[in-house]
Scaffold this motif. Structure first.
Motif, short mmCIF file in Angstrom:
data_model
loop_
_atom_site.label_atom_id
_atom_site.label_comp_id
_atom_site.label_asym_id
_atom_site.label_seq_id
_atom_site.Cartn_x
_atom_site.Cartn_y
_atom_site.Cartn_z
N VAL A 63 0.91 -0.99 0.07
CA VAL A 63 -0.01 -0.50 -0.18
C VAL A 63 0.81 1.39 0.01
O VAL A 63 2.01 1.49 0.79
N SER A 64 0.71 2.28 -0.69
CA SER A 64 1.47 3.57 -0.64
C SER A 64 0.11 4.51 -0.39
O SER A 64 -1.35 4.53 -1.05
N ALA A 65 0.24 6.20 -0.01
CA ALA A 65 -1.25 6.59 0.10
C ALA A 65 -0.08 7.74 0.54
O ALA A 65 0.66 8.11 1.02
N GLU A 66 -0.76 9.12 -0.03
CA GLU A 66 -0.89 11.00 0.25
C GLU A 66 -0.59 10.53 1.15
O GLU A 66 -0.07 11.13 2.74
N MET A 68 -1.70 8.88 5.94
CA MET A 68 -2.66 8.05 6.34
C MET A 68 -3.18 8.16 8.11
O MET A 68 -2.18 8.97 8.42
N GLU A 69 -4.00 8.01 8.60
CA GLU A 69 -4.38 8.75 9.74
C GLU A 69 -4.50 7.24 10.65
O GLU A 69 -5.77 6.22 10.76
N HIS A 70 -3.84 6.73 11.75
CA HIS A 70 -4.32 5.91 12.31
C HIS A 70 -5.52 5.55 14.03
O HIS A 70 -4.91 7.36 14.49
N PHE A 71 -6.60 5.25 13.57
CA PHE A 71 -7.15 4.95 15.13
C PHE A 71 -7.46 3.93 15.30
O PHE A 71 -8.32 3.26 15.52
N ASP A 72 -6.39 4.01 16.34
CA ASP A 72 -6.69 2.21 17.17
C ASP A 72 -7.87 2.32 18.60
O ASP A 72 -8.37 1.44 18.16
N ILE A 73 -8.37 3.06 18.91
CA ILE A 73 -9.03 2.72 20.09
C ILE A 73 -10.66 2.86 18.87
O ILE A 73 -11.12 1.71 19.26
N LEU A 74 -11.03 3.10 17.82
CA LEU A 74 -12.30 2.74 16.95
C LEU A 74 -11.82 1.46 16.05
O LEU A 74 -12.36 0.79 15.41
N GLY A 75 -10.09 1.44 15.68
CA GLY A 75 -9.91 -0.23 14.79
C GLY A 75 -9.51 -0.03 13.58
O GLY A 75 -10.35 -1.11 12.90
N PHE A 76 -9.49 0.92 12.63
CA PHE A 76 -9.37 1.63 11.64
C PHE A 76 -8.54 2.13 11.35
O PHE A 76 -7.75 3.31 12.06
N VAL A 77 -7.42 2.32 10.49
CA VAL A 77 -7.34 3.40 9.50
C VAL A 77 -7.07 4.01 8.07
O VAL A 77 -8.26 3.11 7.37
N ASN A 78 -7.13 5.19 7.93
CA ASN A 78 -7.68 5.96 6.98
C ASN A 78 -6.80 6.56 6.06
O ASN A 78 -5.80 6.46 6.35
N PHE A 79 -6.84 6.17 4.88
CA PHE A 79 -6.03 6.57 3.95
C PHE A 79 -6.63 7.80 2.88
O PHE A 79 -7.25 7.65 2.41
N THR A 80 -5.73 8.88 2.39
CA THR A 80 -6.06 9.65 1.47
C THR A 80 -5.62 9.52 0.25
O THR A 80 -3.99 8.92 0.44
N GLN A 81 -5.63 9.06 -1.04
CA GLN A 81 -5.16 8.84 -2.73
C GLN A 81 -4.28 7.15 -2.11
O GLN A 81 -3.07 6.95 -2.66
N PRO A 82 -5.19 6.69 -1.22
CA PRO A 82 -4.37 4.97 -1.75
C PRO A 82 -4.23 4.64 -2.53
O PRO A 82 -4.85 4.69 -3.89
N GLU A 83 -3.14 3.63 -2.78
CA GLU A 83 -2.99 2.34 -3.54
C GLU A 83 -2.52 1.21 -3.59
O GLU A 83 -1.26 1.47 -2.79
N TYR A 84 -3.37 0.17 -3.42
CA TYR A 84 -3.05 -1.12 -3.03
C TYR A 84 -2.70 -1.71 -3.80
O TYR A 84 -2.99 -2.03 -4.98
N THR A 85 -1.83 -2.80 -4.08
CA THR A 85 -1.20 -3.75 -4.97
C THR A 85 -1.86 -4.90 -3.89
O THR A 85 -0.93 -4.96 -3.35
N ILE A 86 -2.35 -6.11 -5.33
CA ILE A 86 -2.65 -7.36 -4.22
C ILE A 86 -1.62 -8.08 -5.18
O ILE A 86 -2.08 -8.68 -6.37
#
Length: 187
Positions: A63-66, A68-86
């Motif tokens: 993953v690459s992104a412009e 990233m914000e990690h919200f540990d208590i809520l259990g998720f990570v937000n990305f701006t302009q993400p690019e995933y390669t599977i």
């Protein structure tokens, strides 16, 4: 001393006297309640680039992104302009997914929102791109689902539909509501 020098000294002295209290003031501490603490990211990253490997050391996705914000208590990570390669294990093929925004959940699920582009990085495969406004990806099963309008493009075909399920490993695609298919003859 002449009047010009005295005037300049007086102006700088007045400016210094006016701004001195703001320079010496203590920064106010912001008290955040426990409820509001969940809404603040635990950490942020800019121009993020990460690679993920399985237990055997095989690359599974990156993953690459412009931003990233990690919200540990809520259990998720937000990305701006993400690019995933599977990376698929069976045949070594790869799929690249881009969007304006993305969210990665602790259960290995990714949601991509707004201008989602899914590109097959194997040029000889029948399906090359899928475009939509929302998808959900299960990284464990390599499945993609959406309930939004989409366009599927291949070498000689363009398919419009609403909602789909796709298994990237088996390359099985199911449209929930077919709208139109255009076959483009090879030239």
């Amino acid at each position: 001393m002449n009047r010009l020098v005295i005037s300049i000294v007086l102006i700088f002295s007045a400016a210094f006297a006016l701004y001195l209290p703001t320079w010496l003031a203590d920064d106010k501490k912001v008290i955040v309640s426990d409820k509001d603490a969940a809404l603040l990211p635990n950490y942020e990253a800019k121009n993020l680039r990460s690679k993920f490997f399985d237990n055997n050391g095989t690359l599974t996705h990156q993953v690459s992104a412009e931003k990233m914000e990690h919200f540990d208590i809520l259990g998720f990570v937000n990305f701006t302009q993400p690019e995933y390669t599977i990376y698929l294990q069976g045949d070594g093929s790869r799929w690249q997914l881009n969007a304006d925004e993305g969210t990665f959940y602790d259960n290995n699920t990714i949601e991509l929102v707004s201008d989602v582009q899914i590109r097959n990085l194997q040029p000889e495969d029948y399906i090359q791109t899928i475009s939509t406004d929302f998808i959900e990806i299960d990284l464990l099963t390599k499945t993609i689902t959406s309930d939004q309008p989409l366009v599927i493009s291949g070498a000689n075909v363009i398919i419009n539909g609403i909602g789909f399920e796709a298994n990237l490993e088996t390359q099985k695609y199911e449209l929930k509501n077919h709208v139109q298919t255009k076959y483009l003859p090879a030239r």
